[in-house]
Enzyme design. Sequence first.
Site, PDB file in Angstrom:
ATOM      1  CD  GLU A  31      -3.097  -0.372  -0.175  1.00  0.00           C
ATOM      2  OE1 GLU A  31      -3.251   0.843  -0.379  1.00  0.00           O
ATOM      3  OE2 GLU A  31      -3.630  -1.255  -0.871  1.00  0.00           O
ATOM      4  CG  HIS A  33       5.641   0.209  -3.429  1.00  0.00           C
ATOM      5  ND1 HIS A  33       5.716  -1.008  -2.799  1.00  0.00           N
ATOM      6  CD2 HIS A  33       6.926   0.649  -3.548  1.00  0.00           C
ATOM      7  CE1 HIS A  33       6.982  -1.292  -2.546  1.00  0.00           C
ATOM      8  NE2 HIS A  33       7.738  -0.306  -2.983  1.00  0.00           N
ATOM      9  CD  GLN A  57      18.497   0.900  -4.125  1.00  0.00           C
ATOM     10  OE1 GLN A  57      18.247   1.666  -5.047  1.00  0.00           O
ATOM     11  NE2 GLN A  57      17.698   0.793  -3.085  1.00  0.00           N
ATOM     12  N   GLY A 142       8.701   8.192  -0.943  1.00  0.00           N
ATOM     13  CA  GLY A 142       8.127   7.996   0.384  1.00  0.00           C
ATOM     14  C   GLY A 142       9.058   8.511   1.476  1.00  0.00           C
ATOM     15  CD  GLN A 148      15.210   6.232  -1.785  1.00  0.00           C
ATOM     16  OE1 GLN A 148      15.957   5.281  -1.919  1.00  0.00           O
ATOM     17  NE2 GLN A 148      13.910   6.124  -1.948  1.00  0.00           N
ATOM     18  CB  SER A 181       9.488  -4.937  -0.407  1.00  0.00           C
ATOM     19  OG  SER A 181       8.854  -3.901  -1.131  1.00  0.00           O
TER      20      SER A 181
END
Length: 279
Positions: A31, A33, A57, A142, A148, A181
Amino acid sequence: MKIITSIQELQSELRDKRDVGFVPTMGAFHEGHLSLMRKARENNDTVVVSLFVNPLQFSPQEDLDKYPRNLEADAELARAVGIDYLYTPTADSLTATLQTRIVVEGVSEGYEGKVRPEHFSGVATIVMRLFLIVLPEHAYFGLKDLQQCAVIRTLVRDFGLPVELHFLETYRELDGLAMSSRNAYLSVEDRALAPLLSRSLRCAAQSISLSVSPSEIEHFLAKERAHLTSKGFAVDYLDLVDPDSMKSTRVTNDDVRVVGAARIGGVRLLDNMPVFPSS
Ligand code: AMP
């Protein structure tokens, strides 16, 4: 929704499009994403979502090979949101001949950058590569990955990239655990403990919102670190930061956030909370 793998094909599809919104992801959609995709869908004529498990990464000892991948399920979810293009580049097409690396200094250096030294260079390099392929007017990230966001903001500012950035609040499970994830790696027992990280960050944020002195702030942070350790977490950091500079602070303003990263049963959880939530 079209699923596109080739750079040339995507670029030719986007050639006549204006008002392109872009959501870069590594897939295994949840949810969190989908909330970025819905926002992009609301605000743009054309929406591109990239799904690329970025090898640059990951450090050699990280989970690149076992990172969850499920293109079919992801495509179904993206289609249901009304995404126009799901861009699924091969690793080779983005990285095979790449001799350039982008290093965003300063904001990359603390916190995640200390624990994962190459990580943000890998992120910045591939995000730049994706921006130059998609040429979006708007891009969505996000706040779950607070550092990030700071790296991308700095990259866009430093190079004067013509993209407007949107940072969205973290989407959570009902018990407070930030969706990720990697939560799929948690055992049943560790899944039950995992929400303690968000609870500690929230407790620290609430206490800090009522605190006046740096020593009080330090006290509340130390208390939550100790609490998590007593519950079996290995705490990498739990700190109050200025999200623009990603430097530790003991002075509050509207923007400061409590960030934390901790491992439970071999799974690393990352989260943060605003000290003064906007709503
Ligand atoms: P990832 O696939 O993990 O690289 O994430 C893709 C984008 O989704 C990044 O901008 C993340 O910060 C964002 N994201 C990941 N988890 C969440 C969440 N729980 N809520 C909102 N956004 C998220």
